[in-house]
Design a protein around this motif. Structure first.
Motif, PDB file in Angstrom:
ATOM      1  N   GLY A  36       0.801  -1.213   0.000  1.00  0.00           N
ATOM      2  CA  GLY A  36       0.000   0.000   0.000  1.00  0.00           C
ATOM      3  C   GLY A  36       0.833   1.262   0.000  1.00  0.00           C
ATOM      4  N   LEU A  37       0.142   2.360  -0.179  1.00  0.00           N
ATOM      5  CA  LEU A  37       0.749   3.688  -0.176  1.00  0.00           C
ATOM      6  C   LEU A  37       1.177   4.069   1.235  1.00  0.00           C
ATOM      7  CD1 LEU A  37       1.139   6.480  -1.763  1.00  0.00           C
ATOM      8  CD2 LEU A  37      -1.162   7.038  -0.926  1.00  0.00           C
ATOM      9  N   ILE A  38       2.355   4.659   1.371  1.00  0.00           N
ATOM     10  CA  ILE A  38       2.794   5.185   2.658  1.00  0.00           C
ATOM     11  C   ILE A  38       2.128   6.537   2.860  1.00  0.00           C
ATOM     12  CG2 ILE A  38       4.762   6.025   4.008  1.00  0.00           C
ATOM     13  CD1 ILE A  38       6.508   4.013   2.540  1.00  0.00           C
ATOM     14  N   GLU A  39       1.288   6.627   3.868  1.00  0.00           N
ATOM     15  CA  GLU A  39       0.528   7.855   4.110  1.00  0.00           C
ATOM     16  C   GLU A  39       1.458   8.996   4.522  1.00  0.00           C
ATOM     17  OE1 GLU A  39      -2.603   8.140   3.465  1.00  0.00           O
ATOM     18  OE2 GLU A  39      -3.112   6.024   3.146  1.00  0.00           O
ATOM     19  N   LYS A  40       1.205  10.177   3.957  1.00  0.00           N
ATOM     20  CA  LYS A  40       1.980  11.376   4.284  1.00  0.00           C
ATOM     21  C   LYS A  40       1.013  12.531   4.532  1.00  0.00           C
ATOM     22  CE  LYS A  40       6.087   9.959   1.702  1.00  0.00           C
ATOM     23  NZ  LYS A  40       7.111  10.325   0.689  1.00  0.00           N
ATOM     24  N   PRO A  41       0.459  12.606   5.749  1.00  0.00           N
ATOM     25  CA  PRO A  41      -0.562  13.616   6.076  1.00  0.00           C
ATOM     26  C   PRO A  41      -0.129  15.052   5.778  1.00  0.00           C
ATOM     27  CG  PRO A  41      -0.391  11.996   7.824  1.00  0.00           C
ATOM     28  CD  PRO A  41       0.746  11.727   6.892  1.00  0.00           C
ATOM     29  N   LEU A  42       1.161  15.345   5.894  1.00  0.00           N
ATOM     30  CA  LEU A  42       1.631  16.710   5.664  1.00  0.00           C
ATOM     31  C   LEU A  42       1.491  17.135   4.202  1.00  0.00           C
ATOM     32  CD1 LEU A  42       4.865  16.800   7.886  1.00  0.00           C
ATOM     33  CD2 LEU A  42       2.609  17.755   8.403  1.00  0.00           C
ATOM     34  N   LEU A  43       1.282  16.158   3.317  1.00  0.00           N
ATOM     35  CA  LEU A  43       1.145  16.471   1.892  1.00  0.00           C
ATOM     36  C   LEU A  43      -0.307  16.421   1.416  1.00  0.00           C
ATOM     37  CD1 LEU A  43       4.203  14.509   0.434  1.00  0.00           C
ATOM     38  CD2 LEU A  43       4.015  16.974   0.837  1.00  0.00           C
ATOM     39  N   ASN A  44      -1.244  16.309   2.349  1.00  0.00           N
ATOM     40  CA  ASN A  44      -2.647  16.161   1.971  1.00  0.00           C
ATOM     41  C   ASN A  44      -3.245  17.402   1.317  1.00  0.00           C
ATOM     42  OD1 ASN A  44      -2.783  13.533   2.767  1.00  0.00           O
ATOM     43  ND2 ASN A  44      -3.791  13.933   4.727  1.00  0.00           N
ATOM     44  N   LYS A  45      -2.543  18.516   1.366  1.00  0.00           N
ATOM     45  CA  LYS A  45      -3.021  19.730   0.699  1.00  0.00           C
ATOM     46  C   LYS A  45      -2.238  20.025  -0.577  1.00  0.00           C
ATOM     47  CE  LYS A  45      -4.825  21.947   4.888  1.00  0.00           C
ATOM     48  NZ  LYS A  45      -4.781  23.162   5.761  1.00  0.00           N
ATOM     49  N   ASP A  46      -1.342  19.114  -0.913  1.00  0.00           N
ATOM     50  CA  ASP A  46      -0.539  19.255  -2.125  1.00  0.00           C
ATOM     51  C   ASP A  46      -1.276  18.549  -3.269  1.00  0.00           C
ATOM     52  OD1 ASP A  46       1.293  18.968  -4.222  1.00  0.00           O
ATOM     53  OD2 ASP A  46       3.009  18.767  -2.877  1.00  0.00           O
ATOM     54  N   PHE A  47      -1.952  19.330  -4.124  1.00  0.00           N
ATOM     55  CA  PHE A  47      -2.781  18.756  -5.184  1.00  0.00           C
ATOM     56  C   PHE A  47      -1.965  17.893  -6.138  1.00  0.00           C
ATOM     57  CE2 PHE A  47      -4.419  18.964  -9.538  1.00  0.00           C
ATOM     58  CZ  PHE A  47      -5.659  18.362  -9.358  1.00  0.00           C
ATOM     59  N   ASP A  48      -0.776  18.333  -6.504  1.00  0.00           N
ATOM     60  CA  ASP A  48       0.059  17.571  -7.436  1.00  0.00           C
ATOM     61  C   ASP A  48       0.434  16.212  -6.851  1.00  0.00           C
ATOM     62  OD1 ASP A  48       0.172  19.538  -9.496  1.00  0.00           O
ATOM     63  OD2 ASP A  48       1.599  20.668  -8.288  1.00  0.00           O
ATOM     64  N   TYR A  49       0.770  16.207  -5.565  1.00  0.00           N
ATOM     65  CA  TYR A  49       1.102  14.942  -4.897  1.00  0.00           C
ATOM     66  C   TYR A  49      -0.118  14.022  -4.854  1.00  0.00           C
ATOM     67  CZ  TYR A  49       1.657  11.654  -1.056  1.00  0.00           C
ATOM     68  OH  TYR A  49       1.656  10.507  -0.292  1.00  0.00           O
ATOM     69  N   LEU A  50      -1.273  14.557  -4.472  1.00  0.00           N
ATOM     70  CA  LEU A  50      -2.479  13.740  -4.353  1.00  0.00           C
ATOM     71  C   LEU A  50      -2.881  13.142  -5.694  1.00  0.00           C
ATOM     72  CD1 LEU A  50      -4.625  15.970  -1.958  1.00  0.00           C
ATOM     73  CD2 LEU A  50      -3.391  13.874  -1.392  1.00  0.00           C
ATOM     74  N   ARG A  51      -2.673  13.890  -6.772  1.00  0.00           N
ATOM     75  CA  ARG A  51      -3.016  13.398  -8.104  1.00  0.00           C
ATOM     76  C   ARG A  51      -2.175  12.176  -8.472  1.00  0.00           C
ATOM     77  NH1 ARG A  51      -1.975  17.813 -12.262  1.00  0.00           N
ATOM     78  NH2 ARG A  51       0.164  17.228 -11.716  1.00  0.00           N
TER      79      ARG A  51
END
Length: 247
Positions: A77-92
């Motif tokens: 699975g994906l390693i969760e990175k809560p600090l990047l949850n507002k980074d649209f490019d990362y989430l995409r």
């Protein structure tokens, strides 16, 4: 013409390596990242388009996935990175690999866990999902000798009422005799260190392997939520698309 290795050869390798690699239920962790998108060399490509690919690759490099396994079970699975949850490019980029994959060799079960329409679901997958063709082509990855394997399969798309053809390529090493791999790409006589899902653009490479992990808190069993078949999952997807069209 490529010569296809006999499966019996790999079974011998697998049995031999099992003697060496015999930590019964020891836990191993494998960290994967994705190969960057290629930047076309075409001079006609606009400067802004090239800049867009570079931006996507920066985001893609932040996406990390982990395969954790014992002798009989695995979870990817994906390693969760809560600090990047507002980074649209990362989430995409992260959403492409956000599902979790579970495999249980003893009970011959394989599932994919995902969230659909606000509901958590375990999707039942075929245990022997891929019909691999193992070639004699080899290369070194992290000092392990790896063999190239390829497969193609048809998948009926109920939404379009048509059959899609998919392909995948995997590099596995019999030196680590575990039939697991990233994102459910498994079933080979050795651990998959690199995997390319063809036209999807998903291409994993190994970053590091950690053997005999102590105090692992990984849950190897799927969450206690509803199980559905792939056909039922397709029907739910159609319903989701229809609901989105009405909004």
């Amino acid at each position: 013409m490529k010569v296809i290795l006999k499966n019996t050869l790999f079974l011998v390798l697998l049995l031999f390596n099992n003697i060496i690699y015999s930590q019964a239920e020891s836990v191993t962790k494998v960290l994967y990242k994705q190969v960057p998108y290629a930047i076309p060399s075409d001079r006609g490509l606009a400067k802004e388009e090239k800049a867009g690919i570079v931006k996507e690759n920066i985001a893609r490099d932040k996406v990390e996935c982990e395969l954790t396994f014992t002798k009989s079970k695995s979870v990817f699975g994906l390693i969760e990175k809560p600090l990047l949850n507002k980074d649209f490019d990362y989430l995409r980029e992260a959403i492409l690999v956000s599902d979790k994959y579970y495999k249980d060799i003893v009970n011959q079960k394989k599932t994919r866990f995902e969230e659909l329409g606000g509901e958590n679901l375990n999707i039942i997958l075929p245990f022997n999902q891929y019909n691999w063709e193992i070639t004699t082509e080899t290369k070194k990855i992290n000092n392990y000798t790896c063999y190239k394997a390829i497969c193609r399969w048809d998948d009926f798309n109920i939404r379009r009422n048509s059959t899609d053809v998919f392909s995948a390529e995997a590099w596995f090493t019999p030196e680590i005799p575990s039939s697991f791999g990233p994102m459910g790409l498994d079933g080979l006589p050795g651990l998959v260190l690199e995997a390319n899902y063809g036209a999807s653009g998903i291409h994993f490479y190994i970053v590091k392997i950690e053997f005999n992990v102590e105090n692992s808190k990984v849950k190897f069993n799927p969450p206690a939520v509803k199980y559905i078949t792939e056909e039922e999952h397709q029907k739910r997807l159609i319903k989701e698309y229809e609901n989105m069209g009405r909004e």
